[in-house]
Scaffold this motif. Structure first.
Motif, PDB file in Angstrom:
ATOM      1  N   CYS A   1       0.544  -1.031  -0.192  1.00  0.00           N
ATOM      2  CA  CYS A   1      -0.109   0.570   0.197  1.00  0.00           C
ATOM      3  C   CYS A   1       1.519   1.208  -0.166  1.00  0.00           C
ATOM      4  O   CYS A   1       0.331   2.332  -0.931  1.00  0.00           O
ATOM      5  CB  CYS A   1      -1.005   0.224   1.428  1.00  0.00           C
TER       6      CYS A   1
ATOM      7  N   GLU B   1      -5.721   7.579   3.695  1.00  0.00           N
ATOM      8  CA  GLU B   1      -7.476   8.150   3.349  1.00  0.00           C
ATOM      9  C   GLU B   1      -7.016   7.280   1.409  1.00  0.00           C
ATOM     10  O   GLU B   1      -8.942   7.908   0.585  1.00  0.00           O
ATOM     11  CB  GLU B   1      -6.785   9.958   2.374  1.00  0.00           C
ATOM     12  N   CYS B   2      -7.017   6.529   1.057  1.00  0.00           N
ATOM     13  CA  CYS B   2      -7.278   5.753   0.045  1.00  0.00           C
ATOM     14  C   CYS B   2      -8.377   5.454  -0.127  1.00  0.00           C
ATOM     15  O   CYS B   2      -9.223   4.513   1.016  1.00  0.00           O
ATOM     16  CB  CYS B   2      -6.080   4.156   0.102  1.00  0.00           C
ATOM     17  N   ARG B   3      -9.061   5.557  -1.550  1.00  0.00           N
ATOM     18  CA  ARG B   3     -10.334   5.641  -2.133  1.00  0.00           C
ATOM     19  C   ARG B   3     -10.829   4.683  -2.918  1.00  0.00           C
ATOM     20  O   ARG B   3     -12.359   4.109  -2.848  1.00  0.00           O
ATOM     21  CB  ARG B   3     -11.562   6.450  -2.169  1.00  0.00           C
ATOM     22  N   ASP B   4      -9.893   3.476  -2.920  1.00  0.00           N
ATOM     23  CA  ASP B   4     -10.024   2.588  -3.851  1.00  0.00           C
ATOM     24  C   ASP B   4     -10.659   1.265  -3.140  1.00  0.00           C
ATOM     25  O   ASP B   4     -10.263   0.341  -2.937  1.00  0.00           O
ATOM     26  CB  ASP B   4      -8.645   2.129  -4.676  1.00  0.00           C
ATOM     27  N   ALA B   5     -11.526   1.836  -2.912  1.00  0.00           N
ATOM     28  CA  ALA B   5     -12.896   0.422  -1.871  1.00  0.00           C
ATOM     29  C   ALA B   5     -12.785  -0.509  -2.836  1.00  0.00           C
ATOM     30  O   ALA B   5     -12.935  -1.412  -2.149  1.00  0.00           O
ATOM     31  CB  ALA B   5     -14.306   0.913  -1.394  1.00  0.00           C
ATOM     32  N   ALA B   6     -12.455  -0.886  -3.776  1.00  0.00           N
ATOM     33  CA  ALA B   6     -12.385  -1.963  -4.957  1.00  0.00           C
ATOM     34  C   ALA B   6     -11.555  -2.680  -4.461  1.00  0.00           C
ATOM     35  O   ALA B   6     -11.564  -4.321  -4.838  1.00  0.00           O
ATOM     36  CB  ALA B   6     -12.819  -1.415  -6.891  1.00  0.00           C
ATOM     37  N   CYS B   7     -10.991  -2.197  -5.040  1.00  0.00           N
ATOM     38  CA  CYS B   7      -9.316  -2.756  -4.274  1.00  0.00           C
ATOM     39  C   CYS B   7      -9.127  -4.294  -2.986  1.00  0.00           C
ATOM     40  O   CYS B   7      -9.282  -3.534  -1.503  1.00  0.00           O
ATOM     41  CB  CYS B   7      -8.427  -1.989  -3.419  1.00  0.00           C
TER      42      CYS B   7
ATOM     43  N   HIS C   1      -8.354  -3.113   0.185  1.00  0.00           N
ATOM     44  CA  HIS C   1      -8.644  -2.251   1.118  1.00  0.00           C
ATOM     45  C   HIS C   1      -9.202  -2.022   2.306  1.00  0.00           C
ATOM     46  O   HIS C   1      -8.771  -1.357   3.318  1.00  0.00           O
ATOM     47  CB  HIS C   1      -9.824  -1.246  -0.031  1.00  0.00           C
ATOM     48  N   PRO C   2      -9.663  -2.647   2.505  1.00  0.00           N
ATOM     49  CA  PRO C   2      -9.544  -3.706   4.429  1.00  0.00           C
ATOM     50  C   PRO C   2      -8.512  -3.227   5.542  1.00  0.00           C
ATOM     51  O   PRO C   2      -8.857  -3.181   6.317  1.00  0.00           O
ATOM     52  CB  PRO C   2     -10.297  -4.501   4.536  1.00  0.00           C
TER      53      PRO C   2
ATOM     54  N   ARG D   1      -5.329  -1.624   4.916  1.00  0.00           N
ATOM     55  CA  ARG D   1      -4.279  -0.935   4.160  1.00  0.00           C
ATOM     56  C   ARG D   1      -3.806  -0.523   5.499  1.00  0.00           C
ATOM     57  O   ARG D   1      -3.267   0.342   5.783  1.00  0.00           O
ATOM     58  CB  ARG D   1      -4.937   0.427   3.102  1.00  0.00           C
TER      59      ARG D   1
END
Length: 111
Positions: free
Chosen positions: A13, A26-32, A35-36, A38
């Motif tokens: 990350c 602040e990562c907003r890529d919830a499709a990754c 993401h949960p 990071r």
């Protein structure tokens, strides 16, 4: 929870966000699939939300197929490479050794 997998997730990350910790938060890529995880929290998670499973999902999305994940040559560049099968490297070695032994016992004499 595997601490080495969490460290690898954090390194991945950080690389993705230009080694800028606030950008990771602040990562907003919830499709990754990662993401949960990071922030690398060590709180208990549901079965479907385990870091190793997230790594596996990410590797499948990155490579495109199970065969391509097996053939992945990003060993030197990807912090997640050792965990690409969704298990720890030690677990993978044990399973691979067990499969190898099972194949050896199936050989017929004289062949």
């Amino acid at each position: 929870m595997d601490a080495a997998a969490l460290r690898a997730l954090r390194r991945f990350c950080m690389d993705c966000q230009g080694n800028h910790p606030p950008a990771v938060a602040e990562c907003r890529d919830a499709a990754c699939a990662l993401h949960p995880f990071r922030q690398c929290t060590v709180t208990p998670l549901a079965d479907e939300a385990r870091p190793l499973r997230g790594i596996r999902r990410h590797c499948l999305a990155c490579a495109g197929s199970r065969d391509e994940v097996r053939r992945c040559d990003a060993r030197e560049t990807c912090p997640l490479w050792s965990f690409r099968f969704g298990v720890t490297p030690a677990t993978f070695k044990r399973v691979a050794l067990r499969r190898k032994r099972a194949k050896e016992t199936l050989r017929l004499p004289g062949l």
